[in-house]
Design a protein around this motif. Structure first.
Motif, PDB file in Angstrom:
ATOM      1  N   GLY A   1      65.396 -53.925  53.092  1.00  0.00           N
ATOM      2  CA  GLY A   1      65.862 -53.977  54.467  1.00  0.00           C
ATOM      3  C   GLY A   1      66.401 -55.344  54.863  1.00  0.00           C
ATOM      4  O   GLY A   1      66.214 -55.781  55.997  1.00  0.00           O
ATOM      5  N   GLY A   2      67.040 -56.035  53.937  1.00  0.00           N
ATOM      6  CA  GLY A   2      67.593 -57.345  54.233  1.00  0.00           C
ATOM      7  C   GLY A   2      66.612 -58.486  54.060  1.00  0.00           C
ATOM      8  O   GLY A   2      66.977 -59.648  54.254  1.00  0.00           O
ATOM      9  N   HIS A   3      65.390 -58.180  53.678  1.00  0.00           N
ATOM     10  CA  HIS A   3      64.381 -59.218  53.445  1.00  0.00           C
ATOM     11  C   HIS A   3      64.356 -59.521  51.944  1.00  0.00           C
ATOM     12  O   HIS A   3      64.066 -58.652  51.124  1.00  0.00           O
ATOM     13  CB  HIS A   3      63.000 -58.719  53.898  1.00  0.00           C
ATOM     14  N   ASN A   4      64.660 -60.792  51.564  1.00  0.00           N
ATOM     15  CA  ASN A   4      64.891 -61.115  50.161  1.00  0.00           C
ATOM     16  C   ASN A   4      63.686 -61.665  49.405  1.00  0.00           C
ATOM     17  O   ASN A   4      63.836 -62.082  48.252  1.00  0.00           O
ATOM     18  CB  ASN A   4      66.027 -62.137  50.042  1.00  0.00           C
ATOM     19  N   GLY A   5      62.518 -61.676  50.025  1.00  0.00           N
ATOM     20  CA  GLY A   5      61.371 -62.237  49.333  1.00  0.00           C
ATOM     21  C   GLY A   5      60.086 -61.506  49.656  1.00  0.00           C
ATOM     22  O   GLY A   5      60.076 -60.513  50.390  1.00  0.00           O
ATOM     23  N   ALA A   6      59.003 -62.027  49.086  1.00  0.00           N
ATOM     24  CA  ALA A   6      57.670 -61.494  49.377  1.00  0.00           C
ATOM     25  C   ALA A   6      56.961 -62.493  50.280  1.00  0.00           C
ATOM     26  O   ALA A   6      56.896 -63.681  49.967  1.00  0.00           O
ATOM     27  CB  ALA A   6      56.886 -61.293  48.080  1.00  0.00           C
ATOM     28  N   ASP A   7      56.445 -62.019  51.413  1.00  0.00           N
ATOM     29  CA  ASP A   7      55.700 -62.879  52.340  1.00  0.00           C
ATOM     30  C   ASP A   7      54.252 -62.940  51.891  1.00  0.00           C
ATOM     31  O   ASP A   7      53.510 -61.954  51.988  1.00  0.00           O
ATOM     32  CB  ASP A   7      55.810 -62.345  53.765  1.00  0.00           C
TER      33      ASP A   7
ATOM     34  N   GLN B   1      66.015 -68.625  39.611  1.00  0.00           N
ATOM     35  CA  GLN B   1      65.992 -69.453  40.812  1.00  0.00           C
ATOM     36  C   GLN B   1      64.832 -68.991  41.684  1.00  0.00           C
ATOM     37  O   GLN B   1      64.678 -67.787  41.938  1.00  0.00           O
ATOM     38  CB  GLN B   1      67.307 -69.331  41.587  1.00  0.00           C
ATOM     39  N   THR B   2      64.013 -69.944  42.116  1.00  0.00           N
ATOM     40  CA  THR B   2      62.882 -69.615  42.986  1.00  0.00           C
ATOM     41  C   THR B   2      62.987 -70.419  44.278  1.00  0.00           C
ATOM     42  O   THR B   2      63.466 -71.560  44.283  1.00  0.00           O
ATOM     43  CB  THR B   2      61.547 -69.914  42.285  1.00  0.00           C
TER      44      THR B   2
ATOM     45  N   PHE C   1      58.352 -66.145  49.312  1.00  0.00           N
ATOM     46  CA  PHE C   1      58.694 -66.481  47.929  1.00  0.00           C
ATOM     47  C   PHE C   1      59.825 -65.593  47.415  1.00  0.00           C
ATOM     48  O   PHE C   1      59.720 -64.357  47.451  1.00  0.00           O
ATOM     49  CB  PHE C   1      57.450 -66.316  47.044  1.00  0.00           C
ATOM     50  N   GLU C   2      60.921 -66.229  46.969  1.00  0.00           N
ATOM     51  CA  GLU C   2      62.072 -65.481  46.444  1.00  0.00           C
ATOM     52  C   GLU C   2      62.267 -65.784  44.969  1.00  0.00           C
ATOM     53  O   GLU C   2      62.060 -66.919  44.512  1.00  0.00           O
ATOM     54  CB  GLU C   2      63.362 -65.864  47.177  1.00  0.00           C
ATOM     55  N   VAL C   3      62.739 -64.754  44.209  1.00  0.00           N
ATOM     56  CA  VAL C   3      63.043 -64.914  42.784  1.00  0.00           C
ATOM     57  C   VAL C   3      64.396 -64.251  42.497  1.00  0.00           C
ATOM     58  O   VAL C   3      64.607 -63.085  42.846  1.00  0.00           O
ATOM     59  CB  VAL C   3      61.954 -64.274  41.893  1.00  0.00           C
TER      60      VAL C   3
ATOM     61  N   GLU D   1      62.047 -58.295  42.730  1.00  0.00           N
ATOM     62  CA  GLU D   1      60.845 -58.229  43.557  1.00  0.00           C
ATOM     63  C   GLU D   1      59.845 -59.272  43.038  1.00  0.00           C
ATOM     64  O   GLU D   1      59.397 -59.203  41.887  1.00  0.00           O
ATOM     65  CB  GLU D   1      60.255 -56.819  43.473  1.00  0.00           C
ATOM     66  N   PRO D   2      59.483 -60.264  43.865  1.00  0.00           N
ATOM     67  CA  PRO D   2      58.706 -61.413  43.390  1.00  0.00           C
ATOM     68  C   PRO D   2      57.321 -61.088  42.839  1.00  0.00           C
ATOM     69  O   PRO D   2      56.922 -61.658  41.824  1.00  0.00           O
ATOM     70  CB  PRO D   2      58.616 -62.297  44.632  1.00  0.00           C
TER      71      PRO D   2
END
Length: 279
Positions: free
Chosen positions: A169-175, A218-219, A259-261, A269-270
């Motif tokens: 849904g447009g969210h590129n990382g794990a909170d 890339q993180t 956190f993005e990967v 998916e991180p």
């Protein structure tokens, strides 16, 4: 007057003498002189014809064909002339491609890894999020290294965080929810690409460029506490090195690490990636 006129007898005597010397009849003297003149004129005419006529008969030289840059360079590399019909085609960076077997193999591997990562990310986006760090995620195709190698580490201490949201849904990382001031570590060794106190909605953030299992990784580590960054742009860091501390800067409503990967330019998916590689 009588003395100036040649007598017939004297003339006859001269003709006989000429005939005696040349072996020709006396009457031939009248023919010899004209023939001698004709022979001289004939020789002169032949000489003129031999010199002038070849020049007039020489064919007109053919017009030289346009010389291309390559043809001329092959003869004299120090002189370059481009023919009028030669045009210079503009080059752009996009026209270049891999040419060596190694480059081609590397490009194919990167494309395959990116395709696998994209497929896995699409599958992971359909997985329901969970508030527990022990949630099950699809990690198929994410393994780049042995989890026990230490090449990949968890960015937060185990047991200190829970997952409230992951990609989709447009969210590129794990909170990863954690208390303010929780230390944030480098997930992999690499070079610091970004280290800033403010970068859009990320707030205080650090970004690393790494290579894991031969793949570009890339993180991203956003929302840190103000003034907590421990690294600078261009710095080399090792896996597990301290980068900063959990905060809530930028577009954030609670203390957490977003956190993005990215693997070979593809978002993954991180949490699944960490499960497959971290040790």
């Amino acid at each position: 007057m009588a003395a100036d006129i040649e007598s017939p007898a004297k003339k006859t005597s001269e003709n006989r003498e000429l005939a005696r010397r040349t072996g020709a009849p006396v009457g031939a003297r009248k023919i010899v002189k004209p023939l001698r003149s004709i022979a001289i004129f004939g020789a002169v005419g032949a000489l003129v014809a031999g010199i002038a006529l070849p020049a007039f008969a020489s064919p007109k030289p053919a017009e030289a064909a346009p010389t291309t840059l390559q043809q001329l360079a092959a003869v004299d590399a120090q002189s370059l002339v481009v023919a009028s019909d030669a045009t210079a085609a503009p080059l752009s960076r996009g026209t270049f491609s891999a040419t060596t077997p190694e480059e081609i193999a590397k490009k194919k591997a990167e494309e395959a890894a990116a395709a696998a990562a994209a497929a896995t990310a699409a599958a992971a986006s359909a997985v329901s999020t969970s508030s527990s760090s022990s949630a099950s995620y699809n990690s198929a195709g994410y393994a780049l290294t042995s989890p026990g190698s230490g090449e990949v580490r968890y960015p937060l201490p185990l047991g200190s965080w829970t997952v409230s949201r992951t990609i989709g849904g447009g969210h590129n990382g794990a909170d990863m929810i954690a208390a303010a001031g929780t230390p944030i570590y480098a997930a992999a060794a690499g070079i610091v690409r970004v280290s800033t106190e403010n970068i859009g909605g990320y707030g205080v953030a650090v970004m690393l460029d790494s290579v894991v299992g031969g793949q570009r990784v890339q993180t991203t580590y956003p929302h840190m506490l103000y003034g907590s960054r421990q690294v600078a742009v261009g710095q080399t860091v090792s896996a597990g090195q301290l980068l900063g501390y959990v905060g809530s800067t930028g577009r954030s409503t609670a203390n957490h690490l977003h956190f993005e990967v990215w693997v070979n330019g593809g978002l993954v998916e991180p949490i699944s990636w960490l499960s497959a590689n971290a040790g």
